[in-house]
Design a protein around this motif. Sequence first.
Motif, PDB file in Angstrom:
ATOM      1  N   UNK A   1       5.238 -20.813 -73.084  1.00 27.53           N
ATOM      2  CA  UNK A   1       4.784 -19.521 -72.618  1.00 27.53           C
ATOM      3  C   UNK A   1       3.899 -19.614 -71.395  1.00 27.53           C
ATOM      4  N   UNK A   2       4.008 -20.736 -70.652  1.00 23.33           N
ATOM      5  CA  UNK A   2       3.227 -20.832 -69.438  1.00 23.33           C
ATOM      6  C   UNK A   2       3.901 -20.030 -68.341  1.00 23.33           C
ATOM      7  N   UNK A   3       3.145 -19.796 -67.256  1.00 24.77           N
ATOM      8  CA  UNK A   3       3.620 -18.907 -66.227  1.00 24.77           C
ATOM      9  C   UNK A   3       4.813 -19.465 -65.471  1.00 24.77           C
ATOM     10  N   UNK A   4       5.682 -18.552 -65.050  1.00 21.16           N
ATOM     11  CA  UNK A   4       6.864 -18.893 -64.291  1.00 21.16           C
ATOM     12  C   UNK A   4       6.697 -18.352 -62.884  1.00 21.16           C
ATOM     13  N   UNK A   5       6.925 -19.176 -61.847  1.00 18.87           N
ATOM     14  CA  UNK A   5       6.830 -18.662 -60.492  1.00 18.87           C
ATOM     15  C   UNK A   5       7.728 -17.449 -60.309  1.00 18.87           C
ATOM     16  N   UNK A   6       7.226 -16.455 -59.560  1.00 17.67           N
ATOM     17  CA  UNK A   6       7.906 -15.173 -59.456  1.00 17.67           C
ATOM     18  C   UNK A   6       9.323 -15.308 -58.945  1.00 17.67           C
ATOM     19  N   UNK A   7       9.521 -16.174 -57.924  1.00 16.82           N
ATOM     20  CA  UNK A   7      10.871 -16.261 -57.376  1.00 16.82           C
ATOM     21  C   UNK A   7      11.840 -16.836 -58.389  1.00 16.82           C
ATOM     22  N   UNK A   8      11.350 -17.706 -59.278  1.00 15.64           N
ATOM     23  CA  UNK A   8      12.236 -18.242 -60.307  1.00 15.64           C
ATOM     24  C   UNK A   8      12.447 -17.213 -61.413  1.00 15.64           C
ATOM     25  N   UNK A   9      11.438 -16.377 -61.678  1.00 16.49           N
ATOM     26  CA  UNK A   9      11.612 -15.304 -62.654  1.00 16.49           C
ATOM     27  C   UNK A   9      12.688 -14.342 -62.179  1.00 16.49           C
ATOM     28  N   UNK A  10      12.639 -13.989 -60.900  1.00 13.25           N
ATOM     29  CA  UNK A  10      13.622 -13.063 -60.359  1.00 13.25           C
ATOM     30  C   UNK A  10      15.008 -13.666 -60.433  1.00 13.25           C
ATOM     31  N   UNK A  11      15.125 -14.964 -60.135  1.00 12.68           N
ATOM     32  CA  UNK A  11      16.424 -15.614 -60.258  1.00 12.68           C
ATOM     33  C   UNK A  11      16.909 -15.509 -61.695  1.00 12.68           C
ATOM     34  N   UNK A  12      15.990 -15.654 -62.656  1.00 11.00           N
ATOM     35  CA  UNK A  12      16.393 -15.579 -64.057  1.00 11.00           C
ATOM     36  C   UNK A  12      16.868 -14.180 -64.425  1.00 11.00           C
ATOM     37  N   UNK A  13      16.398 -13.171 -63.713  1.00 12.28           N
ATOM     38  CA  UNK A  13      16.851 -11.825 -63.984  1.00 12.28           C
ATOM     39  C   UNK A  13      18.306 -11.624 -63.589  1.00 12.28           C
ATOM     40  N   UNK A  14      18.783 -12.419 -62.644  1.00 12.03           N
ATOM     41  CA  UNK A  14      20.148 -12.229 -62.179  1.00 12.03           C
ATOM     42  C   UNK A  14      21.068 -13.364 -62.607  1.00 12.03           C
TER      43      UNK A  14
ATOM     44  N   UNK B   1      13.335  -8.917 -54.993  1.00 12.93           N
ATOM     45  CA  UNK B   1      14.282  -9.861 -54.398  1.00 12.93           C
ATOM     46  C   UNK B   1      13.767 -10.363 -53.060  1.00 12.93           C
ATOM     47  N   UNK B   2      13.216  -9.463 -52.235  1.00 13.47           N
ATOM     48  CA  UNK B   2      12.687  -9.877 -50.933  1.00 13.47           C
ATOM     49  C   UNK B   2      11.484 -10.804 -51.090  1.00 13.47           C
ATOM     50  N   UNK B   3      10.613 -10.494 -52.058  1.00 10.02           N
ATOM     51  CA  UNK B   3       9.450 -11.355 -52.302  1.00 10.02           C
ATOM     52  C   UNK B   3       9.906 -12.730 -52.781  1.00 10.02           C
ATOM     53  N   UNK B   4      10.885 -12.735 -53.705  1.00  5.72           N
ATOM     54  CA  UNK B   4      11.405 -14.000 -54.225  1.00  5.72           C
ATOM     55  C   UNK B   4      12.034 -14.831 -53.108  1.00  5.72           C
ATOM     56  N   UNK B   5      12.779 -14.170 -52.231  1.00  3.56           N
ATOM     57  CA  UNK B   5      13.407 -14.870 -51.107  1.00  3.56           C
ATOM     58  C   UNK B   5      12.357 -15.476 -50.189  1.00  3.56           C
ATOM     59  N   UNK B   6      11.295 -14.719 -49.951  1.00  2.00           N
ATOM     60  CA  UNK B   6      10.228 -15.213 -49.083  1.00  2.00           C
ATOM     61  C   UNK B   6       9.537 -16.419 -49.697  1.00  2.00           C
ATOM     62  N   UNK B   7       9.317 -16.364 -51.010  1.00  2.00           N
ATOM     63  CA  UNK B   7       8.688 -17.493 -51.688  1.00  2.00           C
ATOM     64  C   UNK B   7       9.568 -18.742 -51.618  1.00  2.00           C
ATOM     65  N   UNK B   8      10.868 -18.547 -51.759  1.00  2.17           N
ATOM     66  CA  UNK B   8      11.790 -19.680 -51.670  1.00  2.17           C
ATOM     67  C   UNK B   8      11.800 -20.272 -50.267  1.00  2.17           C
ATOM     68  N   UNK B   9      11.777 -19.400 -49.273  1.00  5.95           N
ATOM     69  CA  UNK B   9      11.829 -19.863 -47.889  1.00  5.95           C
ATOM     70  C   UNK B   9      10.514 -20.485 -47.442  1.00  5.95           C
ATOM     71  N   UNK B  10       9.426 -20.165 -48.149  1.00  4.69           N
ATOM     72  CA  UNK B  10       8.113 -20.725 -47.831  1.00  4.69           C
ATOM     73  C   UNK B  10       7.539 -21.432 -49.065  1.00  4.69           C
ATOM     74  N   UNK B  11       8.336 -22.344 -49.593  1.00  6.30           N
ATOM     75  CA  UNK B  11       7.995 -23.060 -50.813  1.00  6.30           C
ATOM     76  C   UNK B  11       6.903 -24.083 -50.501  1.00  6.30           C
TER      77      UNK B  11
END
Length: 472
Positions: free
Chosen positions: A2-15, A447-457
């Motif tokens: 139950x530890x935190x999941x990075x937002x961009x990976x959470x969004x990926x899990x949604x899709x 989705x845009x926030x997740x993309x930005x996080x991925x591009x600026x990992x």
Amino acid sequence: MNKQIPFHRYIISLICVAIISGGGVYMLMNQATMSSSEEASQDELAKVHALYHTIQENYYKKVDKNALIEGALAGMTDALDDPYTTYLGKEAATELNNSLSDSFEGIGATLSLVEGIPEVAQAPIKGSPAEKAGLKLHDKILKVDNQETNGKELTDVVQTIRGKKGTDVTLTIERNQEQFDVTITRGEIPIASLQTEIDKQTHIGKIQIASFNESTAKELKEAIQDLRKKGATSFVIDLRQNPGGYLNQVEMMASMFLEDGQTIVKFATDDKVLGESKASKELDGGFKVKEPVAVLVDGGSASASEIFAAALKESADIPIIGTSTFGKGTVQTVSDFGDQSEIKMTVQKWLTPNEEWVNEKGLEPTIKADFPKYAYFPPLPKDRTLKKGDESETISNLNTFLNALGYETIGNTFNDTTEEAIRDFQAKKNITVTGEVNSETAVLIEIDVATQLQENDQIYNKAVEVLTESKE
């Protein structure tokens, strides 16, 4: 976990439908049937038998005998107060076995829930039954074998679509407001446990490992060989959000990065070390990685991931970059009762080469790096509209997301600046401009926030920095 999941990976899990799961390190065992009840002491189980018969004879309505037995078995494992020791009924056992397999039987389509309706979230796997049947991205699945899907859990829909190779499933599809039925013959779908890419500018080969399944060691060797051919002179092994898997796979993989004789992992009971696993030609077949390497971890890196990271950190002085790992320091075996049910049971704990037990505290990285705080914010609500005048922590998160996308929004109030930013965002996305955040707008922002996080990992960028410096 139950530890935190990075937002961009959470969004990926949604899709995506998660194919790999588990969160453990498992020792391979023969599918030996559990000891029969005749071997158990009747005296010790006298109360169990007495309660079973009392319920059968005196309960005020008809009793499902199987439900009583299943409940008793589950109760025994629950009494151990060990979250990793569990009685698995047929469905749960099948799910675990599928999660650790290198393939599954189904149609090869990844689904997401969009406003309560399952939808094809990615182009079907090439050569899969879904592709051959003509399924396309964004197809909505209204029915499975004439059963409505609206309002059902995605996992339930997925399990209904999956089935034995060679059997048929009929899907009612909606595409461009037209409805039609497609009958698909299920097949065997391979599961790739890792993904690779090469940065041609830095010559770094990135290998993201999702889990340690039945063939991950073989996949890793092939990935490294392929990346070398493409010009890779160093490697990043990304274990973020990797929940673990088979012990034999992590031993073979870690051995590739260590010198023969160096310790991979040690095994112990509560009071003594029982043995250890060391790098050897028997494990890695003589295949070694001599290039500079960095390993990425986070709070979702658990068990087998932690064994791999600890082995490389302590035995090979390879930098581990990211945040503290999950902290699961025990090993489980899975044994079959003979009726497709199983018991997953903790049999020992594992220690790092330096005999540290990471359980419930995690492995500390060599170099700490993390995403910005908003990467761990919960997703925006989809069941209500956010609008001007609203004031809450959710609005604070919204303003932070918008700020990350370049808008001058701050605070916990949906004010004129927030409304103006939303209007501009909606116009750029060619959706209805309202200045309010409904479900559609919320998803697009995420989705845009997740993309930005991925591009600026930032964690990966730190690894690139470390590996670049090592070459100078």
